[in-house]
Design an enzyme around this catalytic site. Structure first.
Site, PDB file in Angstrom:
ATOM      1  N   HIS A 250      69.077  79.862  32.469  1.00  0.00           N
ATOM      2  CA  HIS A 250      68.216  78.798  32.972  1.00  0.00           C
ATOM      3  C   HIS A 250      68.452  78.604  34.467  1.00  0.00           C
ATOM      4  CE1 HIS A 250      66.532  77.695  29.214  1.00  0.00           C
ATOM      5  NE2 HIS A 250      67.648  77.215  28.669  1.00  0.00           N
ATOM      6  N   CYS A 299      64.094  81.146  35.712  1.00  0.00           N
ATOM      7  CA  CYS A 299      62.892  80.427  36.117  1.00  0.00           C
ATOM      8  C   CYS A 299      63.037  79.889  37.534  1.00  0.00           C
ATOM      9  CB  CYS A 299      62.621  79.269  35.160  1.00  0.00           C
ATOM     10  SG  CYS A 299      62.055  79.806  33.552  1.00  0.00           S
TER      11      CYS A 299
END
Length: 577
Positions: A250, A299
């Site tokens: 993440h 991301c």
């Protein structure tokens, strides 16, 4: 018959006239016969002296005999012929025709060879020197070092001498190539959606980088403190070589800066709960390496508007390549052939072994990803770089060659020890082999295999446990099938296997407990015996992450006033091929 003067070996240019001679004493007149290397008589070679002019190298020996059928042989001598012009006014003094050179920097653990060739009458004597010190027993034209270490770097010279003089070769400067990669994959988050792809992504990329000569540290599931400690340890290994920092997990971007989310980040999290990529980049550039590569499969979804992301180099060094899985959106992981993979890393692994510029490889990754129907229009690779000249991962890029600095980095590297194989004897006579395999730098596999049941044991089974118990981060997740495929590739079907994960959290020696259960052949009862093996602190555990103090870091100029929701993350979308 006594030989009082042996013939002497010589090294001369092609077609140079040479005289070999022998001096002997004995009773009465002596007779001479010269033989060549094939032990055939030399035509007209029946005198004390032998005049020859050769096109290629040859060996000779002379037999001296008397009228009473006594005889004795001289020592073998070699006339070495080199393809060299005759130096002006040359009378046999040493003359170097092949200087020692190093065509390219040398990698740790590899082999390198230096050569110095000279002509002379008699043949020259060679002595190699390293940083001004003579090397014992290194007295041949060719000098070789196997398993290059940090102390192998430096200046090499060769002294060439005979009775007519001495000459010194040019200096050969040996630089040691340093290629190191730090790979981090975070998947089992405490407060955010779990991911599947980082396991296989990190494992496969580590294998490919090792094929390119990199020393790889691959780590899974790190807290913020552990991420900072791993990065600090990685920075200690940096000098003037080639370095790769890769992260899968993440992440997000805020105000032009990119952040990597640790597995213990709270919900919602703020920048202080994450690792700032620009800080890592700045620290890597500070070491002035030949090439820094930062690859992020995470991301990059903006929460707030701000300045565009930039490399912001410490100085115009022209040594950084920056590859991001996405420009300003989500980075996807997919199911591909039964395994989970980040789609960016999937195409990165496809091209990374090619001997092309790093930027060209990333362009190929971008093109392939752009053609993939699963993410077309949803994910676009971003590439930034400050290269002043073409750079490839296959390039032999050199270091400064400073022995002290190289020794320091070698010492840090050698801390990560790998347990050796052990054959354990049990009281019943059975033998169990305990072996290990490093799946990642903080994940160790322990295998137990019954090698011999002995005279009284039958139906043997083996169980392994550890003290302290190490969490198996792969149990109960969707990646278990993929992990099982990795296990089978690491061992020849052992009787049992134990996964030891998160070794960076180990605070004391790790003890493996082996339980052997068997049926007594005569008594027909089930019995159990135990053995224990202390394997100290294996792999990355020896770096003592929990005790390390992070390096001083520059403060961020801007801090957000509120946290970010977990919708800013690396999606765990399961897109199926």
């Amino acid at each position: 018959i006594s030989i009082v003067q042996q013939p002497l070996s010589v090294c001369v240019p092609r077609n140079y006239p040479v005289t070999l001679s022998v001096q002997a004493i004995g009773t009465g007149s002596l007779r001479y016969q010269w033989f060549d290397g094939r032990q055939e008589e030399v035509e007209h070679g029946t005198e004390r002296k032998l005049d020859i002019c050769l096109q290629k190298s040859e060996k000779y020996i002379c037999r001296v005999s008397d009228q009473y059928c006594n005889f004795v042989f001289t020592e073998w001598v070699k006339v070495k012929v080199l393809n060299s012009p005759v130096p002006p006014a040359w009378r046999g003094q040493p003359y170097i025709i092949v200087q020692p050179t190093v065509c390219q920097p040398v990698q740790h653990g590899s082999t390198f060879t230096l050569k110095c060739s000279a002509i002379g009458i008699p043949s020259p004597y060679y002595q190699w020197y390293h940083n001004g010190h003579p090397l014992p027993k290194e007295n041949k034209e060719t000098f070789e070092i196997k398993q290059v270490k940090a102390e192998s770097a430096g200046s090499y010279l060769c002294s060439v001498s005979n009775v007519l003089g001495e000459r010194w070769s040019d200096a050969a400067e040996v630089e040691i190539t340093d290629k190191v990669a730090l790979l981090i994959g975070n998947l089992n988050y405490s407060h955010h959606p779990r991911l599947m792809a980082p396991t296989m992504d990190v494992h496969e990329l580590a294998s490919l980088l090792q094929q390119l000569g990199f020393r790889v540290v691959s780590l899974l599931d790190l807290t913020l403190q552990e991420m900072n400690s791993a990065i600090d340890s990685f920075l200690q290994l940096l000098d003037r070589g080639v370095y790769v920092f890769y992260y899968a997990g993440h992440g997000y971007e805020h105000l032009g800066r990119n952040y990597l989310v640790a597995i213990d980040a709270p919900r919602p999290y703020r920048t202080e709960h994450c690792v700032c990529v620009q800080r890592v980049m700045w620290s890597m550039q500070e070491r002035r390496a030949q090439l820094n590569i930062i690859l992020l499969d995470t991301c990059r979804k903006y929460k707030q508007t701000g300045a565009a992301s930039d490399i912001n180099p410490l100085a115009p060094l022209g040594n950084t390549v920056y590859g991001y899985a996405t420009e300003d959106a989500e980075a996807f992981e997919v199911q591909d052939g039964g395994k989970s993979t980040g789609i960016f890393t999937k195409y990165l692994n496809k091209h990374i072994l090619q001997p092309k510029k790093v930027t060209h490889i990333l362009e190929q990754v971008s093109e392939d990803l752009g053609k993939d129907p699963l993410v077309c229009g949803r994910q676009v690779v971003e590439i930034k770089y400050t290269l002043k000249e073409p750079r490839s991962l296959t390039d032999p890029v050199g270091t400064a060659g400073h022995t002290i600095e190289l020794n320091l980095r070698d010492a840090c590297w050698k801390q990560a020890n790998m347990p050796g194989q052990k054959l354990l004897d049990f009281p019943c006579g059975a033998k169990v082999e305990l072996s290990f395999s490093a799946l990642f730098s903080n994940v160790l596999l322990a295998f137990g295999t019954v090698k011999n049941t002995g005279p009284i044991a039958q139906d043997c089974t083996v169980e392994l446990r550890s003290d302290p118990t190490m969490e198996d981060i792969f149990s109960g997740t969707d990646s278990s099938d993929e992990m099982q495929s990795l296990l089978l590739s690491k061992a020849d079907y052992p009787d049992c296997c134990l996964r030891l994960c998160c070794l960076q959290r180990l605070k004391r020696s790790l003890v493996i407990k082996i339980k052997l259960s068997y049926t007594h052949r005569d008594r027909n009862v089930r019995l159990t015996e135990y053995r224990e093996v202390d394997i100290d602190r294996p792999l990355i555990a020896s770096c003592r992450f929990s005790q390390r103090k992070p390096l001083d870091r520059r403060r961020e100029s801007a801090q957000p006033k509120r946290g970010h929701d977990s919708d800013i993350r690396r999606p765990s979308h399961r897109l199926a091929h």
